[in-house]
Design a protein around this motif. Structure first.
Motif, PDB file in Angstrom:
ATOM      1  N   GLY A 191      51.401  38.482  21.701  1.00  0.00           N
ATOM      2  CA  GLY A 191      52.377  38.589  22.774  1.00  0.00           C
ATOM      3  C   GLY A 191      51.787  38.648  24.158  1.00  0.00           C
ATOM      4  N   HIS A 192      50.473  38.404  24.298  1.00  0.00           N
ATOM      5  CA  HIS A 192      49.846  38.484  25.609  1.00  0.00           C
ATOM      6  C   HIS A 192      49.871  37.127  26.317  1.00  0.00           C
ATOM      7  CE1 HIS A 192      48.533  42.408  24.437  1.00  0.00           C
ATOM      8  NE2 HIS A 192      47.734  41.958  23.487  1.00  0.00           N
ATOM      9  N   GLU A 193      49.829  37.185  27.637  1.00  0.00           N
ATOM     10  CA  GLU A 193      49.634  35.981  28.434  1.00  0.00           C
ATOM     11  C   GLU A 193      48.131  35.788  28.607  1.00  0.00           C
ATOM     12  OE1 GLU A 193      50.341  34.319  33.001  1.00  0.00           O
ATOM     13  OE2 GLU A 193      51.208  36.232  32.390  1.00  0.00           O
ATOM     14  N   VAL A 194      47.602  34.646  28.167  1.00  0.00           N
ATOM     15  CA  VAL A 194      46.162  34.406  28.182  1.00  0.00           C
ATOM     16  C   VAL A 194      45.851  33.219  29.086  1.00  0.00           C
ATOM     17  CG1 VAL A 194      44.098  33.987  26.809  1.00  0.00           C
ATOM     18  CG2 VAL A 194      46.001  35.282  25.827  1.00  0.00           C
ATOM     19  N   ILE A 195      44.980  33.450  30.057  1.00  0.00           N
ATOM     20  CA  ILE A 195      44.505  32.396  30.954  1.00  0.00           C
ATOM     21  C   ILE A 195      43.047  32.137  30.617  1.00  0.00           C
ATOM     22  CG2 ILE A 195      44.247  31.692  33.356  1.00  0.00           C
ATOM     23  CD1 ILE A 195      46.225  34.782  32.752  1.00  0.00           C
ATOM     24  N   VAL A 196      42.617  30.870  30.649  1.00  0.00           N
ATOM     25  CA  VAL A 196      41.229  30.547  30.295  1.00  0.00           C
ATOM     26  C   VAL A 196      40.507  29.934  31.476  1.00  0.00           C
ATOM     27  CG1 VAL A 196      41.747  30.245  27.842  1.00  0.00           C
ATOM     28  CG2 VAL A 196      41.888  28.280  29.376  1.00  0.00           C
ATOM     29  N   ALA A 197      39.194  30.130  31.506  1.00  0.00           N
ATOM     30  CA  ALA A 197      38.319  29.531  32.518  1.00  0.00           C
ATOM     31  C   ALA A 197      37.043  29.084  31.828  1.00  0.00           C
ATOM     32  CB  ALA A 197      38.012  30.529  33.630  1.00  0.00           C
ATOM     33  N   ALA A 198      36.484  27.944  32.273  1.00  0.00           N
ATOM     34  CA  ALA A 198      35.343  27.327  31.586  1.00  0.00           C
ATOM     35  C   ALA A 198      33.996  27.801  32.118  1.00  0.00           C
ATOM     36  CB  ALA A 198      35.433  25.810  31.688  1.00  0.00           C
ATOM     37  N   ASN A 199      33.969  28.558  33.228  1.00  0.00           N
ATOM     38  CA  ASN A 199      32.701  29.077  33.750  1.00  0.00           C
ATOM     39  C   ASN A 199      32.985  30.274  34.650  1.00  0.00           C
ATOM     40  OD1 ASN A 199      33.177  28.051  36.533  1.00  0.00           O
ATOM     41  ND2 ASN A 199      32.937  26.046  35.537  1.00  0.00           N
ATOM     42  N   GLY A 200      31.910  30.932  35.089  1.00  0.00           N
ATOM     43  CA  GLY A 200      32.062  32.152  35.865  1.00  0.00           C
ATOM     44  C   GLY A 200      32.720  31.929  37.212  1.00  0.00           C
ATOM     45  N   GLU A 201      32.394  30.822  37.875  1.00  0.00           N
ATOM     46  CA  GLU A 201      32.964  30.546  39.196  1.00  0.00           C
ATOM     47  C   GLU A 201      34.478  30.370  39.104  1.00  0.00           C
ATOM     48  OE1 GLU A 201      31.289  28.003  42.861  1.00  0.00           O
ATOM     49  OE2 GLU A 201      31.825  26.803  41.115  1.00  0.00           O
ATOM     50  N   GLU A 202      34.909  29.581  38.125  1.00  0.00           N
ATOM     51  CA  GLU A 202      36.337  29.384  37.923  1.00  0.00           C
ATOM     52  C   GLU A 202      37.008  30.692  37.495  1.00  0.00           C
ATOM     53  OE1 GLU A 202      39.313  26.916  34.906  1.00  0.00           O
ATOM     54  OE2 GLU A 202      37.184  26.393  34.994  1.00  0.00           O
ATOM     55  N   GLY A 203      36.294  31.470  36.670  1.00  0.00           N
ATOM     56  CA  GLY A 203      36.839  32.746  36.215  1.00  0.00           C
ATOM     57  C   GLY A 203      37.072  33.719  37.349  1.00  0.00           C
ATOM     58  N   LEU A 204      36.108  33.815  38.278  1.00  0.00           N
ATOM     59  CA  LEU A 204      36.272  34.716  39.426  1.00  0.00           C
ATOM     60  C   LEU A 204      37.437  34.283  40.301  1.00  0.00           C
ATOM     61  CD1 LEU A 204      32.563  35.357  40.457  1.00  0.00           C
ATOM     62  CD2 LEU A 204      34.212  37.078  39.703  1.00  0.00           C
ATOM     63  N   MET A 205      37.577  32.990  40.493  1.00  0.00           N
ATOM     64  CA  MET A 205      38.677  32.485  41.300  1.00  0.00           C
ATOM     65  C   MET A 205      40.023  32.872  40.671  1.00  0.00           C
ATOM     66  SD  MET A 205      39.678  28.544  42.225  1.00  0.00           S
ATOM     67  CE  MET A 205      40.208  28.283  40.525  1.00  0.00           C
ATOM     68  N   LYS A 206      40.149  32.672  39.357  1.00  0.00           N
ATOM     69  CA  LYS A 206      41.407  33.004  38.687  1.00  0.00           C
ATOM     70  C   LYS A 206      41.639  34.505  38.618  1.00  0.00           C
ATOM     71  CE  LYS A 206      42.002  28.820  35.965  1.00  0.00           C
ATOM     72  NZ  LYS A 206      42.290  28.238  34.641  1.00  0.00           N
ATOM     73  N   ALA A 207      40.554  35.261  38.488  1.00  0.00           N
ATOM     74  CA  ALA A 207      40.701  36.724  38.468  1.00  0.00           C
ATOM     75  C   ALA A 207      41.284  37.222  39.787  1.00  0.00           C
ATOM     76  CB  ALA A 207      39.357  37.385  38.197  1.00  0.00           C
ATOM     77  N   LYS A 208      40.777  36.672  40.906  1.00  0.00           N
ATOM     78  CA  LYS A 208      41.269  37.098  42.225  1.00  0.00           C
ATOM     79  C   LYS A 208      42.695  36.622  42.463  1.00  0.00           C
ATOM     80  CE  LYS A 208      36.645  37.319  44.229  1.00  0.00           C
ATOM     81  NZ  LYS A 208      35.670  36.717  45.178  1.00  0.00           N
ATOM     82  N   GLN A 209      43.032  35.460  41.918  1.00  0.00           N
ATOM     83  CA  GLN A 209      44.385  34.925  42.106  1.00  0.00           C
ATOM     84  C   GLN A 209      45.404  35.666  41.241  1.00  0.00           C
ATOM     85  OE1 GLN A 209      44.041  30.762  41.171  1.00  0.00           O
ATOM     86  NE2 GLN A 209      43.533  30.166  43.273  1.00  0.00           N
ATOM     87  N   LEU A 210      45.048  35.924  39.988  1.00  0.00           N
ATOM     88  CA  LEU A 210      46.033  36.384  39.009  1.00  0.00           C
ATOM     89  C   LEU A 210      45.950  37.874  38.689  1.00  0.00           C
ATOM     90  CD1 LEU A 210      45.635  33.337  36.590  1.00  0.00           C
ATOM     91  CD2 LEU A 210      47.336  33.649  38.377  1.00  0.00           C
ATOM     92  N   ARG A 211      44.838  38.508  39.001  1.00  0.00           N
ATOM     93  CA  ARG A 211      44.630  39.943  38.757  1.00  0.00           C
ATOM     94  C   ARG A 211      45.004  40.351  37.322  1.00  0.00           C
ATOM     95  NH1 ARG A 211      47.008  42.632  44.342  1.00  0.00           N
ATOM     96  NH2 ARG A 211      45.917  41.264  45.764  1.00  0.00           N
ATOM     97  N   PRO A 212      44.219  39.899  36.363  1.00  0.00           N
ATOM     98  CA  PRO A 212      44.534  40.213  34.962  1.00  0.00           C
ATOM     99  C   PRO A 212      44.308  41.688  34.647  1.00  0.00           C
ATOM    100  CG  PRO A 212      42.382  39.179  35.130  1.00  0.00           C
ATOM    101  CD  PRO A 212      42.981  39.119  36.504  1.00  0.00           C
ATOM    102  N   HIS A 213      44.930  42.144  33.558  1.00  0.00           N
ATOM    103  CA  HIS A 213      44.715  43.522  33.105  1.00  0.00           C
ATOM    104  C   HIS A 213      43.370  43.649  32.383  1.00  0.00           C
ATOM    105  CE1 HIS A 213      49.184  42.967  33.192  1.00  0.00           C
ATOM    106  NE2 HIS A 213      49.097  44.101  33.857  1.00  0.00           N
ATOM    107  N   LEU A 214      42.943  42.557  31.720  1.00  0.00           N
ATOM    108  CA  LEU A 214      41.711  42.601  30.919  1.00  0.00           C
ATOM    109  C   LEU A 214      41.004  41.255  31.023  1.00  0.00           C
ATOM    110  CD1 LEU A 214      41.227  44.224  27.465  1.00  0.00           C
ATOM    111  CD2 LEU A 214      40.655  41.812  27.696  1.00  0.00           C
TER     112      LEU A 214
END
Length: 628
Positions: free
Chosen positions: A320-343
């Motif tokens: 039941g979780h919303e899962v976003i994926v990123a293929a590398n650290g740079e993309e991951g940091l960008m999405k983390a700052k945009q979406l502010r995930p819980h985990l």
């Protein structure tokens, strides 16, 4: 997410009142904003968060708005992205041009009106949304017959199970045959690309590239349960570290041959499966609330292995979780700052930015620091785990991923994150309540030291300040700053007659007017107090007897020189009597004695006709000055 919620705004303003007004306007318009009190603080916050728009006050301490805008543009270089809107009280054309010349995009006149603010934000938010680049994620699906099968292979499920751990596949797909096919296709495509990179790196003897790609094949093989390929990739990674070219070339050939065999087997598996009517296994919610408590959480999965991303994403989506994926650290940091995930679940070994650096940046970002971080790696040494946890990771999960352990750690991590978030919000609410209480106490303290009629400091404020100032007076040494302190006790002449003749309302107007005129003519270093009734006190540090006489006379004459206009048909001539005393090295007295000396001088001034100045002198007792 609405346009307003998506826009990241930073308000840079040193005035607390202006901050509150603009924040209230922004909130009413549906926007949220962070606040910086000066340019230096704004530059630091910008380094932590990619803001879309900055509202920048021009006149600030530490670093003003013009310098701040210039530094922002210098840091951005050619990649100008942030919209900077000046907030200025100066509407002159030259000032507007100055704002634009230092790199600002627009300006708002202060005080900021809600309508103009709304119009500016609406206009620029459209431009911001239009310019943002959408990130497209594409997946390449292998044609089912893209590679030749080994016609000599007599395949059955027991042969397949020798090469592929079917139980592992069932575990990670929860019986979803369609997902199994997607995972195997992703694994084959990714491994084929990595093998081509290894062969190219082998020709150029680029052992570092060989090691990295072998590590990727090793992790992917372990993830889907391809046993022998994992073993060969493990050996290739080790030989690359040792730069053993002969062993590397032999292992590359073995790896390629085995991959061809595995490829044939896996395509046979895909062909066996009847996908029609298959229903994936859905996990039931734990009666204790384990799954249910953490449902609908936002999780970011960062891994350069597409099969791992696919497995983890599907497994957690089934919970039941919303899962976003990123293929590398740079993309991951960008999405983390945009979406502010819980985990965040992040692989350690990745190109561009590795998992440790991703963890450091996440934990150092004030907006992401409470995100629960699980570090994912094939490394099994205790020292590696310790290193990962020391960077700020909250949990460690080894590869290949055990799906039951993954689900358990994610559930525990989300519960921990939720409790930490609730505690942080409670602490923030408590800090805000304390700040409000402090502000109210400061206001009450200010009111308790202020005379409500004249706006001057009151007698209570003087009683607190005078002893402290007297401690700074004496001979020049390390403990003193001033040689003299001058006190004037001021009394309004015949004030009772004013009240008796015109009433107390007019009397109050007279006192307010006298206070205003005294303030206009007082020295910048002087402190004025309403002592009580029609009496005022003026305290000035650094005045000797001669200068004190001149200063006191200037205060007396400013009141007497022209009448006070109370109304259009009422002009009142008012005079004052002043008694002064000076504390010095030869007259070191406490506040009570100093005021008593000034009072004696005032009594003498009133006794000798009023509208004059008399000074108490330790040498000559009382010195005359002024008009009677």
């Amino acid at each position: 997410m609405t346009k307003q919620e998506h826009l990241k705004i930073l308000l840079v303003e040193d005035s607390l009142v202006s901050q509150k007004i603009v924040l209230k306007q922004l909130k009413k318009l549906g926007y949220e904003a962070n606040v910086a009190a000066n340019g230096q603080e704004a530059l630091w916050m910008r380094s932590q968060v990619n803001y879309d728009l900055i509202l920048l006050d021009c006149q600030m301490p530490v670093l003003d708005g013009y310098e701040t805008a210039q530094k922002i543009r210098q840091l951005e270089g050619d990649a100008r992205q942030t919209i900077v809107i000046a907030m200025t009280a100066n509407g002159m054309k030259a000032n507007r041009e100055r704002c634009l010349n230092v790199g600002m995009d627009d300006y708002l006149l202060k005080p900021v009106s809600e309508e103009e603010l709304a119009a500016k934000l609406e206009s620029w938010s459209r431009a911001i949304v239009k310019n943002k680049q959408a990130i497209a994620f594409t997946s390449i699906e292998l044609p089912s017959k893209s590679l030749p099968l080994d016609s000599s292979a007599n395949l059955d499920e027991s042969n397949v199970n020798d090469l592929v751990d079917l139980n592992r596949l069932d575990d990670i797909t929860l019986g979803d045959m369609k997902l199994r096919k997607e995972i195997l296709q992703a694994f084959l495509e990714d491994t084929k690309v990595n093998l081509l990179s290894i062969k190219s790196a082998t020709f150029s003897k680029n052992f570092e590239a060989i090691e990295h790609k072998a590590h990727q094949i090793r992790g992917a093989s372990a993830n889907v349960g391809v046993k022998e390929l994992k073993i060969l990739a493990d050996r290739l990674e080790l030989q690359s570290q040792q730069k053993n070219f002969k062993e590397v070339t032999e292992l590359v050939l073995k790896l390629e041959n085995h991959f061809q065999k595995i490829q044939s087997f896996l395509f046979e598996i895909i062909d066996w499966e009847k996908l029609e009517g298959e229903t994936p296994v859905v996990l039931a919610a734990d009666r204790t609330g384990g799954t249910q408590a953490c449902s609908m959480s936002k999780i970011l999965m960062i891994d350069d292995d597409p099969s791992v991303r696919l497995v983890v994403k599907n497994s957690l989506q089934l919970l039941g979780h919303e899962v976003i994926v990123a293929a590398n650290g740079e993309e991951g940091l960008m999405k983390a700052k945009q979406l502010r995930p819980h985990l965040i679940i992040c692989d350690w070994m990745m190109p561009v930015i590795n998992g440790l650096e991703v963890c450091r940046q996440v934990k150092s970002d004030p907006e992401l620091s409470l995100t629960f971080f699980i570090l994912l790696t094939i490394r099994g040494d205790v020292k590696d785990r310790v290193e990962g946890l020391d960077t700020g990771a909250d949990e460690y999960l080894p590869k290949p991923i055990d799906m039951s352990e993954l689900r358990a750690r994610v559930g525990a991590g989300l519960r921990s994150q939720r409790l930490t978030q609730e505690l942080s919000e409670a602490n923030q609410a408590l800090r805000q309540a304390n700040q409000q209480l402090t502000a109210r106490n400061e206001l009450l303290e200010s009111l308790s030291l202020t005379d409500q009629l004249t706006g001057l400091l009151n007698r209570r404020a003087m009683d607190q300040a005078l002893p402290h100032m007297l401690r700074q007076v004496g001979t020049r040494d390390a403990n003193t700053r001033y040689r003299y302190l001058c006190v004037f006790l001021i009394d309004v002449d015949h004030f009772k007659q004013v009240n008796d003749t015109y009433g107390h309302t007019v009397g109050d107007c007279v006192l307010q007017a006298i206070a205003g005129r005294l303030q206009s003519n007082a020295r910048p270093s002087s402190l004025l107090y309403r002592y009580g009734g029609e009496e005022f006190v003026c305290i000035t540090l650094g005045l000797n007897l001669h200068n004190g006489l001149e200063y006191g006379e200037s205060l007396r004459s400013c009141i007497a020189e022209r009448p006070f206009k109370i109304s259009n048909d009422l002009l009142l001539p008012i005079t004052i009597s002043i008694g002064g005393a000076i504390a010095s090295a030869v007259n070191l007295v406490d506040s009570q004695d100093l005021l008593h000396q000034a009072d004696r001088a005032l009594y003498r001034a009133k006794h000798e006709g009023r509208n004059c100045l008399r000074m108490f002198s330790a040498w000559e007792n009382i010195v005359e000055f002024g008009h009677a």
